[in-house]
Design a protein around this motif. Sequence first.
Motif, PDB file in Angstrom:
ATOM      1  N   ALA A  19       4.852   3.815  -5.058  1.00  0.00           N
ATOM      2  CA  ALA A  19       5.217   3.760  -6.481  1.00  0.00           C
ATOM      3  C   ALA A  19       6.653   3.286  -6.666  1.00  0.00           C
ATOM      4  N   LYS A  20       7.508   3.577  -5.729  1.00  0.00           N
ATOM      5  CA  LYS A  20       8.911   3.155  -5.824  1.00  0.00           C
ATOM      6  C   LYS A  20       9.152   1.809  -5.142  1.00  0.00           C
ATOM      7  N   GLY A  21       8.129   1.179  -4.621  1.00  0.00           N
ATOM      8  CA  GLY A  21       8.266  -0.120  -3.987  1.00  0.00           C
ATOM      9  C   GLY A  21       8.785  -0.048  -2.570  1.00  0.00           C
ATOM     10  N   GLU A  22       8.739   1.157  -1.976  1.00  0.00           N
ATOM     11  CA  GLU A  22       9.199   1.331  -0.596  1.00  0.00           C
ATOM     12  C   GLU A  22       8.025   1.055   0.348  1.00  0.00           C
ATOM     13  N   GLU A  23       7.757  -0.233   0.541  1.00  0.00           N
ATOM     14  CA  GLU A  23       6.605  -0.615   1.352  1.00  0.00           C
ATOM     15  C   GLU A  23       6.784  -0.182   2.813  1.00  0.00           C
ATOM     16  N   GLY A  24       7.957  -0.388   3.385  1.00  0.00           N
ATOM     17  CA  GLY A  24       8.195  -0.039   4.785  1.00  0.00           C
ATOM     18  C   GLY A  24       8.061   1.462   5.009  1.00  0.00           C
ATOM     19  N   LEU A  25       8.633   2.258   4.080  1.00  0.00           N
ATOM     20  CA  LEU A  25       8.537   3.713   4.203  1.00  0.00           C
ATOM     21  C   LEU A  25       7.094   4.173   4.057  1.00  0.00           C
ATOM     22  N   ALA A  26       6.385   3.515   3.137  1.00  0.00           N
ATOM     23  CA  ALA A  26       4.985   3.873   2.934  1.00  0.00           C
ATOM     24  C   ALA A  26       4.163   3.556   4.177  1.00  0.00           C
TER      25      ALA A  26
END
Length: 239
Positions: A82-89
């Motif tokens: 949701a926050k655009g943190e693709e790498g963290l996701a």
Amino acid sequence: MSIFGKLLTALRGGANEAGQAVVDSQAMRILDQEIRDAEAALRQSKHHLTEVMAKRQLNANKAGELEAKHAELEASASAALAKGEEGLALEVAERLVELQGELEAETTIVAQFDESIASLRAAIRDSENKVRQLKQQVSVVKATDSVQKAQSAVAAQHSGQTSRMHTAMESLERIKERQQLRGAQMQAAEQLHDEQSGASLEARLKAAGIGARPSQAEDILARLRRPAGEAPAKSDETP
């Protein structure tokens, strides 16, 4: 077969018969001990069941913790996206894959424990039923044995009483015979005494009407009955 071999066979046969006789004489005691052994094994099985159930619970708790962690990481992955943190996701997703494998392993272990627990419980129930039935049958066997012993005692006592009654009757007959013999001896002694004293001869003469003299009272009555002037009758006896 040689004579020596036959002797060995006879000895083995005698030993087997002696052993079987001991077993038969101690059958009740052996049966009671076998039941106690079965009950001890049953208690041991129940102890093992509690151990398995405890281990299953530990794995079930661990599986619950993994599920909770899995749900938490899924929420974290969604928040990162949701926050655009693709790498963290993506990192969270990789961790979710690991947790999923651990959760499946724990779930499999718990299922295996459940199968073992169900099998042990069924075996314990079956053993309990068999032990209970065995105890009931033993109670019947013991009661029957007691009744048969009582019947044997009664039969033996009756046989003894019959024997004692027979012995008593024989003793009574012997007493009667001795009394009859004693009575006959007394009668013979009395008869012998009469013969020796002359009383027997006098009794026989009197019975034959010989030598018996009327009494004085009879003489008086006879005289009174005679008419006046009639001479008295002469006696048949020679004076």
